[in-house]
Design a protein around this motif. Sequence first.
Motif, PDB file in Angstrom:
ATOM      1  N   SER A  36      -7.719   1.963   1.169  1.00  0.00           N
ATOM      2  CA  SER A  36      -7.486   2.463  -0.190  1.00  0.00           C
ATOM      3  C   SER A  36      -6.252   1.863  -0.838  1.00  0.00           C
ATOM      4  O   SER A  36      -5.858   2.298  -1.921  1.00  0.00           O
ATOM      5  CB  SER A  36      -7.352   3.989  -0.172  1.00  0.00           C
ATOM      6  OG  SER A  36      -8.508   4.596   0.346  1.00  0.00           O
ATOM      7  N   THR A  37      -5.589   0.889  -0.197  1.00  0.00           N
ATOM      8  CA  THR A  37      -4.567   0.141  -0.913  1.00  0.00           C
ATOM      9  C   THR A  37      -5.265  -0.627  -2.022  1.00  0.00           C
ATOM     10  O   THR A  37      -6.444  -0.969  -1.919  1.00  0.00           O
ATOM     11  CB  THR A  37      -3.844  -0.839   0.015  1.00  0.00           C
ATOM     12  OG1 THR A  37      -4.752  -1.897   0.398  1.00  0.00           O
ATOM     13  CG2 THR A  37      -3.338  -0.142   1.279  1.00  0.00           C
ATOM     14  N   TRP A  38      -4.550  -0.923  -3.090  1.00  0.00           N
ATOM     15  CA  TRP A  38      -5.265  -1.564  -4.199  1.00  0.00           C
ATOM     16  C   TRP A  38      -5.838  -2.934  -3.797  1.00  0.00           C
ATOM     17  O   TRP A  38      -6.961  -3.261  -4.214  1.00  0.00           O
ATOM     18  CB  TRP A  38      -4.407  -1.609  -5.466  1.00  0.00           C
ATOM     19  CG  TRP A  38      -3.399  -2.724  -5.586  1.00  0.00           C
ATOM     20  CD1 TRP A  38      -2.065  -2.645  -5.438  1.00  0.00           C
ATOM     21  CD2 TRP A  38      -3.678  -4.096  -5.929  1.00  0.00           C
ATOM     22  NE1 TRP A  38      -1.481  -3.878  -5.628  1.00  0.00           N
ATOM     23  CE2 TRP A  38      -2.443  -4.781  -5.952  1.00  0.00           C
ATOM     24  CE3 TRP A  38      -4.840  -4.806  -6.225  1.00  0.00           C
ATOM     25  CZ2 TRP A  38      -2.336  -6.143  -6.242  1.00  0.00           C
ATOM     26  CZ3 TRP A  38      -4.736  -6.163  -6.517  1.00  0.00           C
ATOM     27  CH2 TRP A  38      -3.506  -6.818  -6.532  1.00  0.00           C
ATOM     28  N   PRO A  39      -5.151  -3.755  -2.961  1.00  0.00           N
ATOM     29  CA  PRO A  39      -5.805  -5.014  -2.574  1.00  0.00           C
ATOM     30  C   PRO A  39      -7.066  -4.802  -1.736  1.00  0.00           C
ATOM     31  O   PRO A  39      -8.054  -5.529  -1.892  1.00  0.00           O
ATOM     32  CB  PRO A  39      -4.725  -5.761  -1.785  1.00  0.00           C
ATOM     33  CG  PRO A  39      -3.439  -5.199  -2.281  1.00  0.00           C
ATOM     34  CD  PRO A  39      -3.736  -3.748  -2.515  1.00  0.00           C
ATOM     35  N   ALA A  40      -7.060  -3.805  -0.834  1.00  0.00           N
ATOM     36  CA  ALA A  40      -8.244  -3.544  -0.018  1.00  0.00           C
ATOM     37  C   ALA A  40      -9.404  -3.081  -0.890  1.00  0.00           C
ATOM     38  O   ALA A  40     -10.547  -3.517  -0.721  1.00  0.00           O
ATOM     39  CB  ALA A  40      -7.932  -2.512   1.059  1.00  0.00           C
ATOM     40  N   LEU A  41      -9.128  -2.192  -1.841  1.00  0.00           N
ATOM     41  CA  LEU A  41     -10.171  -1.729  -2.748  1.00  0.00           C
ATOM     42  C   LEU A  41     -10.691  -2.871  -3.611  1.00  0.00           C
ATOM     43  O   LEU A  41     -11.905  -3.020  -3.811  1.00  0.00           O
ATOM     44  CB  LEU A  41      -9.625  -0.609  -3.633  1.00  0.00           C
ATOM     45  CG  LEU A  41      -9.402   0.751  -2.968  1.00  0.00           C
ATOM     46  CD1 LEU A  41      -8.557   1.643  -3.877  1.00  0.00           C
ATOM     47  CD2 LEU A  41     -10.735   1.419  -2.661  1.00  0.00           C
ATOM     48  N   ALA A  42      -9.780  -3.690  -4.137  1.00  0.00           N
ATOM     49  CA  ALA A  42     -10.204  -4.810  -4.976  1.00  0.00           C
ATOM     50  C   ALA A  42     -11.029  -5.816  -4.191  1.00  0.00           C
ATOM     51  O   ALA A  42     -12.005  -6.381  -4.702  1.00  0.00           O
ATOM     52  CB  ALA A  42      -8.979  -5.496  -5.593  1.00  0.00           C
ATOM     53  N   ALA A  43     -10.647  -6.055  -2.928  1.00  0.00           N
ATOM     54  CA  ALA A  43     -11.416  -6.978  -2.089  1.00  0.00           C
ATOM     55  C   ALA A  43     -12.827  -6.458  -1.871  1.00  0.00           C
ATOM     56  O   ALA A  43     -13.801  -7.224  -1.910  1.00  0.00           O
ATOM     57  CB  ALA A  43     -10.710  -7.182  -0.752  1.00  0.00           C
ATOM     58  N   GLY A  58       0.784  -1.226   0.000  1.00  0.00           N
ATOM     59  CA  GLY A  58       0.000   0.000   0.000  1.00  0.00           C
ATOM     60  C   GLY A  58       0.814   1.272   0.000  1.00  0.00           C
ATOM     61  O   GLY A  58       0.294   2.341   0.335  1.00  0.00           O
ATOM     62  N   SER A  59       2.094   1.192  -0.374  1.00  0.00           N
ATOM     63  CA  SER A  59       2.920   2.389  -0.380  1.00  0.00           C
ATOM     64  C   SER A  59       2.258   3.488  -1.197  1.00  0.00           C
ATOM     65  O   SER A  59       1.831   3.265  -2.332  1.00  0.00           O
ATOM     66  CB  SER A  59       4.296   2.069  -0.963  1.00  0.00           C
ATOM     67  OG  SER A  59       5.127   3.195  -0.941  1.00  0.00           O
ATOM     68  N   GLU A  60       2.138   4.667  -0.601  1.00  0.00           N
ATOM     69  CA  GLU A  60       1.564   5.876  -1.192  1.00  0.00           C
ATOM     70  C   GLU A  60       0.045   5.828  -1.335  1.00  0.00           C
ATOM     71  O   GLU A  60      -0.547   6.734  -1.936  1.00  0.00           O
ATOM     72  CB  GLU A  60       2.200   6.207  -2.552  1.00  0.00           C
ATOM     73  CG  GLU A  60       3.715   6.264  -2.539  1.00  0.00           C
ATOM     74  CD  GLU A  60       4.265   7.177  -1.460  1.00  0.00           C
ATOM     75  OE1 GLU A  60       3.688   8.249  -1.235  1.00  0.00           O
ATOM     76  OE2 GLU A  60       5.280   6.810  -0.834  1.00  0.00           O
ATOM     77  N   ALA A  61      -0.618   4.801  -0.803  1.00  0.00           N
ATOM     78  CA  ALA A  61      -2.082   4.777  -0.793  1.00  0.00           C
ATOM     79  C   ALA A  61      -2.595   5.816   0.201  1.00  0.00           C
ATOM     80  O   ALA A  61      -1.887   6.231   1.125  1.00  0.00           O
ATOM     81  CB  ALA A  61      -2.602   3.391  -0.425  1.00  0.00           C
ATOM     82  N   ALA A  62      -3.860   6.223   0.026  1.00  0.00           N
ATOM     83  CA  ALA A  62      -4.426   7.283   0.860  1.00  0.00           C
ATOM     84  C   ALA A  62      -4.783   6.809   2.262  1.00  0.00           C
ATOM     85  O   ALA A  62      -4.917   7.622   3.176  1.00  0.00           O
ATOM     86  CB  ALA A  62      -5.661   7.873   0.182  1.00  0.00           C
TER      87      ALA A  62
END
Length: 402
Positions: A200-207, A192-196
């Motif tokens: 909002s990390t891409w895996p959390a959003l995708a999940a 999640g580097s640089e996520a808000a």
Amino acid sequence: MDTTPAPGAPSHRGDWITTPLTEDLLRGALDLERTAHGLLPHRLPARARAQCTDPQLAMVEAQPSGVRLVFRTRATAVELDTLPTKRAYTGAPPRPDGVYELLVDGRPAGRTTVPGGNTLTIDMETWATDRRTGEPGTARFDGLPDHEKTVEIWLPHNETTELVALRTDAPVAAVEERGRVWLHHGSSISHGSEAAGPTSTWPALAATLGGVGLINLGLGGSALLDPFTARAMRDTPADLISVKIGINLVNLDLMRLRAFGPAVHGFLDTIRDGHPTTPLLVVSPILCPIHEDTPGPGAPDLQALSTGRVRFVATGDPAERAAGKLTLGVIREELARIVRERSADDPHLHHLDGRALYGQADHEVLPLPDNLHPDAPTHRLIAERFATAVFAEDGVFAAGAA
């Protein structure tokens, strides 16, 4: 897993109820460690941690990306005392405090930070560290609806967080995991580097888009085909599994082509020992121009750092590919070949080219700010494309896939 509960049943302080922090209230952690202050979530089990003394791995696996408290309550106010460990980099701009995000029945309901705590200062030229101790603080959420609901508190994805105490103004009860669980492993991009924020990390959003629970083994700088990580994945119950392989092997210049193929096979073999028919997706690297055709090692751009900017450069020589040095292009070719050959005997094994998530055209519009990590809008783009490609009706993680 050390999950010895704090002494005593839930206690009251005025109108507050203090509930012991125990394993049944937490999701996304593979181990819980009792410390002098409280409970420290780990994303690798103790046996794995004992097999590697790398301080980078020790730091990132204790950063609780994807780890959250989940409980049922009708409380209108929640307080979580924590002891954070914040990072600072010599010469770089100050990092913002880690974000705690509250969800009520799956919907965003608040964000806050915890001031103070410990500080770990890292010199990016020498990688020397200096650690200063601090005091715990409190993340408070109030104004919650006065009815029975599911509350989630997502811990900062990039800040080591010791859990000290949980207080509410009404009793809480643990919630059993329902639905499918997705186990994902990758690099700092997956971490999640640089996520808000943690949701909002891409895996959390995708999940969220895929309607699944997440266990995120994105480990900044540490997606290195380590056997102990494969064994941790082997032993973790999951309905869906993905591994994103490549960028850390290049920017650490860890191995040559001769070792890479067998290491990938061994990693997948170990996962398959515990999950013989689980849908397993191998994802190759997203576009990263500095390492597409230039081997590592990667390094901080010291000239940029002298002006207060963090950027990375590739220090290898493209001609070294002939001697077996890895680039992202070489890794993508090898991963596609390995999955293609293995899938003849493993119909549940799949491949996704990472450039379908973020490619050259995307880089023209949303360049990587530090030459290595996507920014917050790009995390969302990657998540949406992953969900469309993987969780859709015809995707390899579709509802009937597991």
